[in-house]
Design an enzyme around this catalytic site. Sequence first.
Site, PDB file in Angstrom:
ATOM      1  N   CYS A  42       0.862  -1.311   0.028  1.00  0.00           N
ATOM      2  CA  CYS A  42      -0.343   0.243   0.259  1.00  0.00           C
ATOM      3  C   CYS A  42       0.502   1.699  -0.143  1.00  0.00           C
ATOM      4  O   CYS A  42       2.266   1.832   0.599  1.00  0.00           O
ATOM      5  CB  CYS A  42      -1.493  -0.116   1.492  1.00  0.00           C
ATOM      6  SG  CYS A  42      -2.037   1.981   1.586  1.00  0.00           S
ATOM      7  N   ASP A  44       0.288   3.410   1.710  1.00  0.00           N
ATOM      8  CA  ASP A  44       0.084   4.675   3.076  1.00  0.00           C
ATOM      9  C   ASP A  44       1.701   5.210   3.646  1.00  0.00           C
ATOM     10  O   ASP A  44       2.444   3.828   3.524  1.00  0.00           O
ATOM     11  CB  ASP A  44      -0.386   3.393   3.956  1.00  0.00           C
ATOM     12  CG  ASP A  44      -0.513   3.894   5.680  1.00  0.00           C
ATOM     13  OD1 ASP A  44       0.525   4.486   5.597  1.00  0.00           O
ATOM     14  OD2 ASP A  44      -1.433   4.321   5.881  1.00  0.00           O
ATOM     15  N   ARG A  46       2.978   5.042   6.265  1.00  0.00           N
ATOM     16  CA  ARG A  46       3.649   4.565   7.482  1.00  0.00           C
ATOM     17  C   ARG A  46       4.169   2.895   7.303  1.00  0.00           C
ATOM     18  O   ARG A  46       4.130   1.679   8.037  1.00  0.00           O
ATOM     19  CB  ARG A  46       2.668   3.728   8.615  1.00  0.00           C
ATOM     20  CG  ARG A  46       2.469   5.913   9.421  1.00  0.00           C
ATOM     21  CD  ARG A  46       0.380   5.320   9.471  1.00  0.00           C
ATOM     22  NE  ARG A  46      -0.565   5.190   8.748  1.00  0.00           N
ATOM     23  CZ  ARG A  46      -1.696   4.946   8.818  1.00  0.00           C
ATOM     24  NH1 ARG A  46      -2.061   5.513  10.351  1.00  0.00           N
ATOM     25  NH2 ARG A  46      -2.637   4.477   8.003  1.00  0.00           N
ATOM     26  N   HIS A  98      -1.922  -3.655   5.331  1.00  0.00           N
ATOM     27  CA  HIS A  98      -2.085  -3.454   6.540  1.00  0.00           C
ATOM     28  C   HIS A  98      -3.092  -3.259   7.536  1.00  0.00           C
ATOM     29  O   HIS A  98      -4.412  -2.626   6.437  1.00  0.00           O
ATOM     30  CB  HIS A  98      -1.040  -2.169   6.470  1.00  0.00           C
ATOM     31  CG  HIS A  98      -1.629  -1.625   6.189  1.00  0.00           C
ATOM     32  ND1 HIS A  98      -2.124  -0.139   6.694  1.00  0.00           N
ATOM     33  CD2 HIS A  98      -1.846  -1.186   4.768  1.00  0.00           C
ATOM     34  CE1 HIS A  98      -2.334   1.407   6.167  1.00  0.00           C
ATOM     35  NE2 HIS A  98      -2.626   1.068   4.659  1.00  0.00           N
ATOM     36  N   CYS A 101      -6.106  -0.263   6.608  1.00  0.00           N
ATOM     37  CA  CYS A 101      -6.219   0.402   4.926  1.00  0.00           C
ATOM     38  C   CYS A 101      -7.569   1.839   4.721  1.00  0.00           C
ATOM     39  O   CYS A 101      -7.778   1.074   5.160  1.00  0.00           O
ATOM     40  CB  CYS A 101      -6.016  -0.618   4.488  1.00  0.00           C
ATOM     41  SG  CYS A 101      -5.673   0.282   2.782  1.00  0.00           S
TER      42      CYS A 101
HETATM   43 CO    CO Z   1      -3.848   1.160   2.582  1.00  0.00          CO
END
Ligand code: CO
Length: 209
Positions: A42, A44, A46, A98, A101
């Site tokens: 992803c 993201d 993080r 994750h 999400c």
């Molecule tokens: Co995500």
Amino acid sequence: MRILKNLFEKNRKWARRIKESDPDFFARLSKQQNPEYLWIGCSDSRVPANEIVDMLPGEIFVHRNIANLVIHTDLNCLSVIQYAVDVLKIKHIIVCGHYGCGGIQAAMDDKEHGLIDNWLQNIKEVYRYNQVRIDALQNEQEKINLLCELNVVEQVANTCHTTIVQRAWKSGQELAVHGWIYSIEDGILKDLNVCVTNPDEISQTHRIK
Ligand code: CO
């Protein structure tokens, strides 16, 4: 505003730090990359691929998009897979989702989000296939997290269904496709145990003879 000075400063320090511990590092890497892994994760911020598995530049080939999707009409993702499998001859494809999400969460609500709704349709499909199981849960966060897991399982299947992966198996190339999920809360990866290593393990409807 036009020059992000702090990032260049950080870059110089980072390069210096690596060179200090391994003087030939960049010279060696500039000649070739030889990663064993393709990471599909992803976007993201993080969930940074290299850091999570504590790997240096050169060790992992990476593709990231919102909610780690493998879509059969996405030339970007398919090109990455093809290059990784055909040219780099990577041995493992890791689809890593994750918990919590945002893409999964957005796909489960009934709001409009703009252009991205077209991308999220793919996740809504996964939700629809598994709706009874997901809706049986009471807690909202648990529902999201279950779809996060089921989405990884689906994307592992999508990866295996590509002609790229099937052709690699047919030619005898060693290639495993893994499904993992990462917890932002404690930094721990979990194997979803859906590893596929040959065409006998994929659905008959998608198998190419
Ligand atoms: Co995500």
